[in-house]
Design a protein around this motif. Structure first.
Motif, PDB file in Angstrom:
ATOM      1  N   VAL A 118       2.491   6.863   4.611  1.00  0.00           N
ATOM      2  CA  VAL A 118       1.472   5.805   4.577  1.00  0.00           C
ATOM      3  C   VAL A 118       1.917   4.625   5.432  1.00  0.00           C
ATOM      4  CG1 VAL A 118       0.361   4.098   3.069  1.00  0.00           C
ATOM      5  CG2 VAL A 118       0.505   6.489   2.359  1.00  0.00           C
ATOM      6  N   PHE A 119       3.171   4.217   5.285  1.00  0.00           N
ATOM      7  CA  PHE A 119       3.687   3.105   6.081  1.00  0.00           C
ATOM      8  C   PHE A 119       3.676   3.457   7.566  1.00  0.00           C
ATOM      9  CE2 PHE A 119       7.203   0.643   7.956  1.00  0.00           C
ATOM     10  CZ  PHE A 119       6.730  -0.634   7.686  1.00  0.00           C
ATOM     11  N   GLY A 120       4.070   4.681   7.876  1.00  0.00           N
ATOM     12  CA  GLY A 120       4.053   5.111   9.276  1.00  0.00           C
ATOM     13  C   GLY A 120       2.660   5.108   9.872  1.00  0.00           C
ATOM     14  N   LEU A 121       1.683   5.549   9.105  1.00  0.00           N
ATOM     15  CA  LEU A 121       0.298   5.525   9.585  1.00  0.00           C
ATOM     16  C   LEU A 121      -0.176   4.097   9.828  1.00  0.00           C
ATOM     17  CD1 LEU A 121      -1.393   8.291   7.412  1.00  0.00           C
ATOM     18  CD2 LEU A 121      -1.067   8.307   9.883  1.00  0.00           C
ATOM     19  N   GLN A 122       0.220   3.184   8.965  1.00  0.00           N
ATOM     20  CA  GLN A 122      -0.155   1.785   9.157  1.00  0.00           C
ATOM     21  C   GLN A 122       0.480   1.203  10.413  1.00  0.00           C
ATOM     22  OE1 GLN A 122       1.119  -0.134   5.561  1.00  0.00           O
ATOM     23  NE2 GLN A 122      -0.748   0.389   4.455  1.00  0.00           N
ATOM     24  N   THR A 159      10.537  12.481  -6.749  1.00  0.00           N
ATOM     25  CA  THR A 159      11.049  11.342  -5.987  1.00  0.00           C
ATOM     26  C   THR A 159      10.940  11.599  -4.490  1.00  0.00           C
ATOM     27  OG1 THR A 159      12.566  10.747  -7.771  1.00  0.00           O
ATOM     28  CG2 THR A 159      13.059   9.867  -5.583  1.00  0.00           C
ATOM     29  N   LEU A 160      11.353  12.782  -4.058  1.00  0.00           N
ATOM     30  CA  LEU A 160      11.265  13.120  -2.635  1.00  0.00           C
ATOM     31  C   LEU A 160       9.814  13.102  -2.155  1.00  0.00           C
ATOM     32  CD1 LEU A 160      13.903  15.985  -2.437  1.00  0.00           C
ATOM     33  CD2 LEU A 160      14.046  13.738  -1.349  1.00  0.00           C
ATOM     34  N   LEU A 161       8.932  13.635  -2.962  1.00  0.00           N
ATOM     35  CA  LEU A 161       7.516  13.662  -2.591  1.00  0.00           C
ATOM     36  C   LEU A 161       6.933  12.249  -2.551  1.00  0.00           C
ATOM     37  CD1 LEU A 161       5.750  16.054  -1.855  1.00  0.00           C
ATOM     38  CD2 LEU A 161       4.975  16.134  -4.199  1.00  0.00           C
ATOM     39  N   GLY A 162       7.277  11.413  -3.525  1.00  0.00           N
ATOM     40  CA  GLY A 162       6.797  10.038  -3.552  1.00  0.00           C
ATOM     41  C   GLY A 162       7.320   9.222  -2.381  1.00  0.00           C
ATOM     42  N   LEU A 163       8.615   9.349  -2.074  1.00  0.00           N
ATOM     43  CA  LEU A 163       9.189   8.615  -0.947  1.00  0.00           C
ATOM     44  C   LEU A 163       8.603   9.075   0.381  1.00  0.00           C
ATOM     45  CD1 LEU A 163      12.948   8.364  -1.998  1.00  0.00           C
ATOM     46  CD2 LEU A 163      11.242   6.531  -1.949  1.00  0.00           C
ATOM     47  N   THR A 164       8.409  10.369   0.530  1.00  0.00           N
ATOM     48  CA  THR A 164       7.824  10.882   1.770  1.00  0.00           C
ATOM     49  C   THR A 164       6.394  10.375   1.931  1.00  0.00           C
ATOM     50  OG1 THR A 164       9.214  12.837   1.648  1.00  0.00           O
ATOM     51  CG2 THR A 164       7.306  12.971   3.084  1.00  0.00           C
ATOM     52  N   VAL A 180       4.306   9.777  -9.773  1.00  0.00           N
ATOM     53  CA  VAL A 180       3.899   9.974 -11.169  1.00  0.00           C
ATOM     54  C   VAL A 180       3.140  11.292 -11.337  1.00  0.00           C
ATOM     55  CG1 VAL A 180       2.420   9.076 -13.015  1.00  0.00           C
ATOM     56  CG2 VAL A 180       3.911   7.527 -11.754  1.00  0.00           C
ATOM     57  N   VAL A 181       2.187  11.543 -10.448  1.00  0.00           N
ATOM     58  CA  VAL A 181       1.400  12.781 -10.538  1.00  0.00           C
ATOM     59  C   VAL A 181       2.302  14.002 -10.339  1.00  0.00           C
ATOM     60  CG1 VAL A 181      -0.420  14.124  -9.416  1.00  0.00           C
ATOM     61  CG2 VAL A 181      -0.773  11.700  -9.888  1.00  0.00           C
ATOM     62  N   ALA A 182       3.181  13.941  -9.347  1.00  0.00           N
ATOM     63  CA  ALA A 182       4.077  15.075  -9.079  1.00  0.00           C
ATOM     64  C   ALA A 182       5.050  15.284 -10.239  1.00  0.00           C
ATOM     65  CB  ALA A 182       4.839  14.852  -7.778  1.00  0.00           C
ATOM     66  N   LEU A 183       5.568  14.198 -10.802  1.00  0.00           N
ATOM     67  CA  LEU A 183       6.504  14.335 -11.920  1.00  0.00           C
ATOM     68  C   LEU A 183       5.832  14.999 -13.116  1.00  0.00           C
ATOM     69  CD1 LEU A 183       9.337  13.789 -13.022  1.00  0.00           C
ATOM     70  CD2 LEU A 183       8.494  11.581 -13.830  1.00  0.00           C
ATOM     71  N   ARG A 218       0.828  -1.209   0.000  1.00  0.00           N
ATOM     72  CA  ARG A 218       0.000   0.000   0.000  1.00  0.00           C
ATOM     73  C   ARG A 218       0.864   1.261   0.000  1.00  0.00           C
ATOM     74  NH1 ARG A 218      -4.309  -0.033   4.417  1.00  0.00           N
ATOM     75  NH2 ARG A 218      -5.200  -1.560   3.003  1.00  0.00           N
ATOM     76  N   ALA A 219       1.908   1.268   0.815  1.00  0.00           N
ATOM     77  CA  ALA A 219       2.795   2.438   0.868  1.00  0.00           C
ATOM     78  C   ALA A 219       3.495   2.637  -0.473  1.00  0.00           C
ATOM     79  CB  ALA A 219       3.818   2.275   1.986  1.00  0.00           C
ATOM     80  N   CYS A 220       3.919   1.532  -1.085  1.00  0.00           N
ATOM     81  CA  CYS A 220       4.586   1.604  -2.387  1.00  0.00           C
ATOM     82  C   CYS A 220       3.630   2.120  -3.464  1.00  0.00           C
ATOM     83  CB  CYS A 220       5.135   0.237  -2.753  1.00  0.00           C
ATOM     84  SG  CYS A 220       6.237   0.251  -4.162  1.00  0.00           S
ATOM     85  N   LEU A 221       2.394   1.656  -3.419  1.00  0.00           N
ATOM     86  CA  LEU A 221       1.395   2.093  -4.395  1.00  0.00           C
ATOM     87  C   LEU A 221       1.125   3.592  -4.273  1.00  0.00           C
ATOM     88  CD1 LEU A 221      -0.703   1.252  -6.576  1.00  0.00           C
ATOM     89  CD2 LEU A 221      -2.318   1.006  -4.700  1.00  0.00           C
ATOM     90  N   TRP A 222       0.885   4.073  -3.045  1.00  0.00           N
ATOM     91  CA  TRP A 222       0.620   5.496  -2.844  1.00  0.00           C
ATOM     92  C   TRP A 222       1.838   6.347  -3.186  1.00  0.00           C
ATOM     93  CZ3 TRP A 222      -3.662   8.067  -2.691  1.00  0.00           C
ATOM     94  CH2 TRP A 222      -4.833   7.424  -2.295  1.00  0.00           C
ATOM     95  N   GLY A 223       3.023   5.878  -2.781  1.00  0.00           N
ATOM     96  CA  GLY A 223       4.242   6.614  -3.115  1.00  0.00           C
ATOM     97  C   GLY A 223       4.458   6.702  -4.613  1.00  0.00           C
TER      98      GLY A 223
END
Length: 173
Positions: A84-88, A74-79, A34-37, A24-29
């Motif tokens: 997402v992972f932290g929330l989980q 990349t920074l935005l996607g990784l963050t 993609v959207v930010a790029l 899930r974290a990978c999907l959202w990131g």
């Protein structure tokens, strides 16, 4: 480099690997990346297009702007993946610095050569007649210091990534 800085970078890399291992974290990131790029690729050349944003921007895209768009996306996607992972995991996330960095990154392109700033100043001048007579060279300042604004934006985004990585590691221990 100091040993503490190396340790912090290694811990950040561990947190990123943990986050990207979660589907899930990978999907959202990835989605945010993609959207930010795409957004950055359309918006960053706006200073060369006279403020026009869209497919026409890609004609004016140079290597520096492409690299900057790639770094910021990349920074935005990784963050996002870390958040997402932290929330989980039950961590309290704080991506405020990254969000501020992302917004600051858009400011030079949108305000330097687009009609947004003059329209805003004109609206203020209609309400406060003295505001129009101040003659503040805001667009000139933004155009002159565009590189510094981008550097500040990237620094804020890196700081947001680092703080989210620390929260993820703290939560998973």
């Amino acid at each position: 480099m100091r040993p503490a800085a190396l340790r912090s970078m290694a811990q950040t890399a561990v947190a990123i690997r943990l986050a990207l291992a979660d589907r899930r974290a990978c999907l959202w990131g990835g989605l945010v990346f993609v959207v930010a790029l795409v957004a950055y690729l359309f918006i960053l050349p706006a200073t060369d297009t006279g403020g026009v944003i869209g497919l026409v921007s890609l004609q004016f895209l140079d290597v520096d702007e492409f690299v900057l768009a790639l770094i910021m996306a990349t920074l935005l996607g990784l963050t996002t993946a870390l958040a997402v992972f932290g929330l989980q995991q039950g961590a309290r996330t704080g991506s405020g610095r990254t969000a501020v960095g992302a917004i600051i990154a858009l400011v030079p392109s949108l305000l330097c050569c687009s009609p947004v700033l003059p329209l805003t100043i004109a609206a203020l001048a209609s309400v406060l007649p003295a505001a129009g007579r101040l003659g503040l060279p805001i667009q000139g300042f933004i155009a002159t210091h565009e590189a510094w604004l981008y550097a500040i934006a990237v620094a804020l985004m890196v700081w947001g990534l680092y703080t989210n990585a620390r929260r993820v590691l703290f939560c998973t221990i």
